[in-house]
Design a protein around this motif. Structure first.
Motif, mmCIF file in Angstrom:
data_model
loop_
_atom_site.group_PDB
_atom_site.id
_atom_site.type_symbol
_atom_site.label_atom_id
_atom_site.label_comp_id
_atom_site.label_asym_id
_atom_site.label_seq_id
_atom_site.Cartn_x
_atom_site.Cartn_y
_atom_site.Cartn_z
ATOM 1 N N GLU A 159 38.625 41.674 45.344
ATOM 2 C CA GLU A 159 39.282 40.681 46.188
ATOM 3 C C GLU A 159 38.532 39.352 46.159
ATOM 4 N N LEU A 160 37.225 39.422 46.330
ATOM 5 C CA LEU A 160 36.428 38.194 46.347
ATOM 6 C C LEU A 160 36.465 37.499 44.994
ATOM 7 N N ALA A 161 36.176 38.249 43.937
ATOM 8 C CA ALA A 161 36.105 37.648 42.605
ATOM 9 C C ALA A 161 37.455 37.100 42.162
ATOM 10 N N GLY A 162 38.517 37.847 42.420
ATOM 11 C CA GLY A 162 39.843 37.396 42.011
ATOM 12 C C GLY A 162 40.241 36.115 42.708
ATOM 13 N N GLY A 181 31.331 45.305 37.203
ATOM 14 C CA GLY A 181 32.543 45.461 36.411
ATOM 15 C C GLY A 181 33.789 45.070 37.185
ATOM 16 N N SER A 182 33.843 45.442 38.453
ATOM 17 C CA SER A 182 35.001 45.078 39.277
ATOM 18 C C SER A 182 35.127 43.568 39.407
ATOM 19 N N ALA A 183 34.005 42.884 39.587
ATOM 20 C CA ALA A 183 34.028 41.429 39.722
ATOM 21 C C ALA A 183 34.489 40.763 38.426
ATOM 22 N N HIS A 184 33.956 41.222 37.295
ATOM 23 C CA HIS A 184 34.367 40.655 36.003
ATOM 24 C C HIS A 184 35.865 40.871 35.759
ATOM 25 N N ARG A 185 36.337 42.086 35.985
ATOM 26 C CA ARG A 185 37.748 42.400 35.714
ATOM 27 C C ARG A 185 38.677 41.586 36.598
ATOM 28 N N ALA A 186 38.324 41.451 37.868
ATOM 29 C CA ALA A 186 39.175 40.689 38.781
ATOM 30 C C ALA A 186 39.224 39.224 38.384
ATOM 31 N N ALA A 187 38.092 38.666 37.961
ATOM 32 C CA ALA A 187 38.070 37.264 37.528
ATOM 33 C C ALA A 187 38.965 37.068 36.312
ATOM 34 N N LEU A 188 38.891 37.993 35.371
ATOM 35 C CA LEU A 188 39.739 37.909 34.181
ATOM 36 C C LEU A 188 41.205 38.116 34.540
ATOM 37 N N GLY A 189 41.454 39.069 35.434
ATOM 38 C CA GLY A 189 42.819 39.328 35.845
ATOM 39 C C GLY A 189 43.454 38.154 36.558
ATOM 40 N N ALA A 190 42.618 37.338 37.212
ATOM 41 C CA ALA A 190 43.112 36.154 37.907
ATOM 42 C C ALA A 190 43.281 34.964 36.966
ATOM 43 N N GLY A 191 42.989 35.183 35.700
ATOM 44 C CA GLY A 191 43.089 34.086 34.732
ATOM 45 C C GLY A 191 41.932 33.131 34.805
ATOM 46 N N GLY A 192 40.826 33.550 35.427
ATOM 47 C CA GLY A 192 39.659 32.686 35.570
ATOM 48 C C GLY A 192 38.577 33.005 34.564
ATOM 49 N N GLY A 193 37.425 32.388 34.755
ATOM 50 C CA GLY A 193 36.312 32.579 33.841
ATOM 51 C C GLY A 193 35.228 33.440 34.454
ATOM 52 N N THR A 194 34.468 34.113 33.606
ATOM 53 C CA THR A 194 33.376 34.944 34.094
ATOM 54 C C THR A 194 32.252 34.969 33.066
ATOM 55 N N PRO A 346 50.247 49.440 43.437
ATOM 56 C CA PRO A 346 49.896 48.201 42.730
ATOM 57 C C PRO A 346 50.450 48.099 41.319
ATOM 58 N N ALA A 347 50.464 49.211 40.575
ATOM 59 C CA ALA A 347 50.952 49.156 39.188
ATOM 60 C C ALA A 347 52.429 48.779 39.141
ATOM 61 N N LEU A 355 52.507 40.439 36.556
ATOM 62 C CA LEU A 355 51.081 40.143 36.658
ATOM 63 C C LEU A 355 50.289 41.351 36.170
ATOM 64 N N SER A 356 49.003 41.133 35.904
ATOM 65 C CA SER A 356 48.143 42.250 35.540
ATOM 66 C C SER A 356 47.839 43.061 36.801
ATOM 67 N N VAL A 357 47.465 44.310 36.615
ATOM 68 C CA VAL A 357 47.132 45.154 37.759
ATOM 69 C C VAL A 357 45.902 44.606 38.472
ATOM 70 N N GLU A 358 44.905 44.117 37.688
ATOM 71 C CA GLU A 358 43.698 43.571 38.305
ATOM 72 C C GLU A 358 44.025 42.361 39.177
ATOM 73 N N ARG A 359 44.879 41.462 38.641
ATOM 74 C CA ARG A 359 45.262 40.281 39.405
ATOM 75 C C ARG A 359 46.051 40.685 40.647
ATOM 76 N N THR A 360 46.913 41.675 40.504
ATOM 77 C CA THR A 360 47.705 42.142 41.638
ATOM 78 C C THR A 360 46.810 42.694 42.749
ATOM 79 N N ARG A 361 45.831 43.507 42.367
ATOM 80 C CA ARG A 361 44.918 44.068 43.377
ATOM 81 C C ARG A 361 44.152 42.958 44.094
ATOM 82 N N ALA A 362 43.698 41.963 43.341
ATOM 83 C CA ALA A 362 42.962 40.864 43.958
ATOM 84 C C ALA A 362 43.831 40.106 44.953
#
Length: 385
Positions: A159-162, A181-194, A346-347, A355-362
């Protein structure tokens, strides 16, 4: 030996290929220090600072006396001399070329001044796979925590990272299992940088189970290490790597950590550097959050529960952010995909919203904090408020 190293035609050619606009001898000397000295070696850092990389190399491998404490110099030489092999320096350059790793040196446009705050313990070089401009992005936040994370910790980290990544912050972490790993995946899922700082060479996927994640980070973020390609991660290198994570972030947030978690080491570096420190509270009965509670009680860490509080910790004025940062079209798409009556997992929501599942969860986490969605046993639904 030094003259032979600096004059080796093969090594000079590799150095010129890595840094075509620089003096090959200077490049070789900087790379040599990344091979000779373990991360955070303050004696090597002091020599380089006072003499420059080339002269520091000459002196460091000689028997000359110096104004620094003689015992420290002699101890340093005993550490460095066994690694003083021209082949190792050549392998570092060739290994980087094989995987397309970029060599960054202090003073480069992509070298963050935040790293220099480490003083004599700053790295001599950084090896980067991916986009090095992430290192000098205007907004960077470090998010760390336990490898053996709970579902609660993983959710909060995502949630925070996304949310932070979606509004322009680069998420910095260590590429480990769990919270990292959760932080990296959420950032990528949000279309951001990590950015993932590794404890071994950037050519090695460690942990191996994160190979796919590292491939994704390399494509839209950056894998970074101060160690040359081929270097293996060790317990000491993991701890030393933490100082880089702490230095690069405008603030460090510990999401979940046990009483003796390595994440507390990162928090200690952040505190010593004067970086704002935040910790996420957990259940008082959870051993996985005992370290976070300890940080708040003993180390003046700020309690953070959402991305807005992290931005406040970073000194970002949320009220004066531009409308393009506050408005998130993905939230609109996600809300449109939700029903106020029938909950969905979420899926399924991700498929409906595109949207991606990671972005959706965030996004679900963020909207939940705002009271706009709620989670029940069978999934998520939009609230009527």
């Amino acid at each position: 030996m030094i003259d032979a190293l600096l004059g080796d035609s093969g090594i000079r050619k590799a150095a010129a290929a890595a840094r075509p606009d620089d003096d090959p001898a200077a490049t070789i000397a900087q790379v040599a220090w990344s091979v000779l000295a373990e991360p955070g070696d303050g004696v090597a850092g002091a020599l380089i600072s006072q003499l420059g990389a080339i002269e520091a190399l000459r002196f460091g491998l000689s028997g000359e006396r110096f104004e620094l404490a003689e015992k420290a110099i002699q101890d340093g030489r005993r550490r460095w001399l066994p690694r003083a092999q021209p082949r190792a320096i050549g392998d570092a350059l060739h290994g980087a070329a094989e995987v397309g790793a970029q060599l960054l040196l202090p003073g480069d446009a992509e070298w963050s001044a935040a790293i220099d705050d480490l003083g004599d313990h700053a790295p001599a070089v950084l090896w980067v796979r991916g986009d090095p401009t992430h290192l000098v992005a205007s907004s960077r936040v470090s998010i760390v925590g336990a490898r053996a994370a709970t579902a609660y910790g993983d959710t909060v980290a995502a949630e925070l990272a996304g949310d932070l990544a979606a509004t322009g912050s680069i998420v910095v972490s260590g590429g480990a299992y769990g919270i990292d790993g959760s932080a990296h995946r959420a950032a990528l899922g949000a279309g951001g940088g990590t950015i993932a700082f590794l404890a071994g060479g950037v050519d090695r996927a460690y942990p191996a189970g994160h190979q796919h994640l590292f491939d994704r980070i390399r494509e839209s973020g950056a894998l970074v290490s101060e160690l040359p390609c081929g270097a293996a991660p060790t317990k000491f290198r993991f701890l030393s790597r933490n100082r880089l994570i702490a230095a690069l972030g405008a603030a460090t947030v510990v999401v979940e950590a046990g009483w003796r978690s390595g994440s507390l080491n990162t928090a200690g570096h952040a505190s010593s550097l004067g970086r704002p420190l935040g910790a996420v509270p957990g259940p008082i009965t959870s051993a996985a959050s005992a370290g976070c509670h300890r940080l708040m009680r003993e180390y003046d860490a700020q309690c953070v529960t959402n991305a807005a509080e992290v931005r406040e910790l970073m000194g970002i004025d949320v009220e004066h952010q531009g409308p393009e940062q506050r408005a998130d079209p993905d939230q609109t798409r996600l809300l449109d995909a939700l029903s106020t009556r029938t909950p969905h997992p979420p899926a399924e929501i991700a498929r409906s919203a595109g949207l991606s599942v990671e972005r959706t969860r965030a996004l679900l986490g963020t909207l939940s904090l705002e009271g706009r969605v709620e989670q029940i046993e069978t999934g998520w639904r939009r609230t009527t408020a």
